[in-house]
Design a protein around this motif. Sequence first.
Motif, PDB file in Angstrom:
ATOM      1  N   VAL A 112       0.838  -1.208   0.000  1.00 24.39           N
ATOM      2  CA  VAL A 112       0.000   0.000   0.000  1.00 24.39           C
ATOM      3  C   VAL A 112       0.869   1.252   0.000  1.00 24.39           C
ATOM      4  CG1 VAL A 112      -1.733   1.296   1.291  1.00 24.39           C
ATOM      5  CG2 VAL A 112      -1.921  -1.185   1.128  1.00 24.39           C
ATOM      6  N   VAL A 113       1.939   1.237   0.781  1.00 27.11           N
ATOM      7  CA  VAL A 113       2.867   2.374   0.793  1.00 27.11           C
ATOM      8  C   VAL A 113       3.383   2.638  -0.613  1.00 27.11           C
ATOM      9  CG1 VAL A 113       5.129   3.157   1.606  1.00 27.11           C
ATOM     10  CG2 VAL A 113       3.544   2.048   3.201  1.00 27.11           C
ATOM     11  N   ALA A 114       3.782   1.581  -1.298  1.00 26.55           N
ATOM     12  CA  ALA A 114       4.348   1.730  -2.637  1.00 26.55           C
ATOM     13  C   ALA A 114       3.321   2.197  -3.649  1.00 26.55           C
ATOM     14  CB  ALA A 114       4.962   0.401  -3.091  1.00 26.55           C
ATOM     15  N   MET A 115       2.055   1.859  -3.442  1.00 25.25           N
ATOM     16  CA  MET A 115       1.012   2.251  -4.385  1.00 25.25           C
ATOM     17  C   MET A 115       0.465   3.646  -4.119  1.00 25.25           C
ATOM     18  SD  MET A 115      -1.242  -1.146  -5.219  1.00 25.25           S
ATOM     19  CE  MET A 115      -1.579  -1.612  -3.542  1.00 25.25           C
ATOM     20  N   THR A 116       0.902   4.278  -3.039  1.00 25.07           N
ATOM     21  CA  THR A 116       0.394   5.615  -2.691  1.00 25.07           C
ATOM     22  C   THR A 116       1.562   6.556  -2.456  1.00 25.07           C
ATOM     23  OG1 THR A 116       0.198   4.870  -0.384  1.00 25.07           O
ATOM     24  CG2 THR A 116      -1.802   4.799  -1.729  1.00 25.07           C
ATOM     25  N   ALA A 117       2.299   6.810  -3.503  1.00 24.60           N
ATOM     26  CA  ALA A 117       3.513   7.604  -3.393  1.00 24.60           C
ATOM     27  C   ALA A 117       3.242   9.060  -3.032  1.00 24.60           C
ATOM     28  CB  ALA A 117       4.306   7.546  -4.704  1.00 24.60           C
ATOM     29  N   ARG A 118       1.984   9.486  -3.126  1.00 21.79           N
ATOM     30  CA  ARG A 118       1.678  10.878  -2.748  1.00 21.79           C
ATOM     31  C   ARG A 118       1.752  11.071  -1.233  1.00 21.79           C
ATOM     32  NH1 ARG A 118      -2.643   8.061  -4.019  1.00 21.79           N
ATOM     33  NH2 ARG A 118      -4.441   7.908  -2.607  1.00 21.79           N
ATOM     34  N   HIS A 119       1.656   9.979  -0.463  1.00 24.34           N
ATOM     35  CA  HIS A 119       1.734  10.061   0.995  1.00 24.34           C
ATOM     36  C   HIS A 119       3.155   9.795   1.466  1.00 24.34           C
ATOM     37  CE1 HIS A 119      -2.548  10.077   0.757  1.00 24.34           C
ATOM     38  NE2 HIS A 119      -2.705   8.770   0.635  1.00 24.34           N
ATOM     39  N   LYS A 120       3.485  10.334   2.630  1.00 24.01           N
ATOM     40  CA  LYS A 120       4.729   9.989   3.313  1.00 24.01           C
ATOM     41  C   LYS A 120       4.362   9.175   4.547  1.00 24.01           C
ATOM     42  CE  LYS A 120       6.949  14.262   1.826  1.00 24.01           C
ATOM     43  NZ  LYS A 120       7.490  15.578   2.253  1.00 24.01           N
ATOM     44  N   TYR A 121       5.031   8.058   4.731  1.00 26.02           N
ATOM     45  CA  TYR A 121       4.719   7.143   5.822  1.00 26.02           C
ATOM     46  C   TYR A 121       5.863   7.133   6.828  1.00 26.02           C
ATOM     47  CZ  TYR A 121       0.986   5.380   2.812  1.00 26.02           C
ATOM     48  OH  TYR A 121      -0.123   5.273   2.016  1.00 26.02           O
ATOM     49  N   LYS A 122       5.542   7.397   8.074  1.00 28.31           N
ATOM     50  CA  LYS A 122       6.554   7.442   9.127  1.00 28.31           C
ATOM     51  C   LYS A 122       6.334   6.261  10.077  1.00 28.31           C
ATOM     52  CE  LYS A 122       8.163  11.459  10.363  1.00 28.31           C
ATOM     53  NZ  LYS A 122       9.252  11.708   9.386  1.00 28.31           N
ATOM     54  N   VAL A 123       7.366   5.434  10.187  1.00 28.80           N
ATOM     55  CA  VAL A 123       7.338   4.252  11.035  1.00 28.80           C
ATOM     56  C   VAL A 123       8.300   4.466  12.200  1.00 28.80           C
ATOM     57  CG1 VAL A 123       7.913   1.796  11.170  1.00 28.80           C
ATOM     58  CG2 VAL A 123       6.738   2.693   9.149  1.00 28.80           C
TER      59      VAL A 123
END
Length: 372
Positions: A112-123
């Motif tokens: 999902v992260v890879a398919m939504t490059a408009r978002h930034k994901y912080k883990v």
Amino acid sequence: MSSKTPIQWATMSWGITLGCDKKSDGCKLCYAIKTAWRLGHNPNPKVGPLYQGLVEKTKGGNLNWTGLVRTVPERLEDPLHWKKPQTVFVTSQSDLFHEDVPFDFIDKTLAVVAMTARHKYKVLTKRPERMLEYFTRDVQWDKVIAAAAMNEFGEEVWAFAGNAVEGCLHPDVNVGWPLRNLHLGVSIEDQDSANERLPLLMQTPASVQWISYEPALKPVDFSAIQWPKMHSVDVLRRGFWMNKSRANGFVNHGDMPGRIDQIVVGGESGTGARPCDLSTIRSTIAQCRKAEVPVFVKQLGRTVIVSDNDATHIDEREGNRARLSQNAASNSWTWNPHDLHGGDMDEWPADLRVRELPREANEISEVSSYAV
């Protein structure tokens, strides 16, 4: 649940795993425990059952995790529906790399992260050894690609998945990690936790590597950390990490590639919060300035130790409203900000009002992001 978040460095939280157990001293007043307990008593049948069994009340009347960790696969698709770019805190009430979160669930998360490059994901994790294991397994990238192409995300997403995933790859690598929009970080609270976790973070491929130094319970000297040497990480970083412009001012090994891209620092909040010394936050800012690393002061906490000079300015600014008490033995002052989290920057000393964002490896095109 997936929802807007009050956390200052994110706009959305993505609750795809729930539950945890305490890993170190920084977990003592974990805010997520109270949240999970409250939601576990929610009468809504779509909410309560998800949180039930995660928290228990001890004989002393305190709340604590039971150790049960639950994945919530029905929330995986949520970011696909967020058309406006978001900064997403992944699993704010859990740890994505907890030992009880299966790797195949992490595969689906990163699809999902890879398919939504408009978002930034912080883990954020307190288990960097498992995060390192995941990102350095040869088979894992292929499994993420496979997860992105599965029909469980819908026929239209399945058809789009290949181009979306390729669009999220960093331009300096041909295949695999790091994903451009995935920020990997660790939580620390003192020198021991920094010594243990940061070298493992530095060996984990990520476009942005960051630190949450919260609660800042004791001072950390980042120059004292024995960072891993180049030969132990150069293969993992696949050339992108050999970029000489990313030299790290914290490094005490001259051949170390990569860098820390941001430190978030803050004090502890909640009933019984342990004090945060402003000298610790100032030291962190000074070290970041020297190393040219962005620093983000999140909050000062509920109970703050301040200097004579700070106390004078607080008293002048707030007059009789100032909640200051002096400790004659230590020649210091304790201050309780009016904001119970110490998060109101207007109350802070001016030199602490610093909120810098991490350097981005590159801007991510919205063309390669899928939205429904």
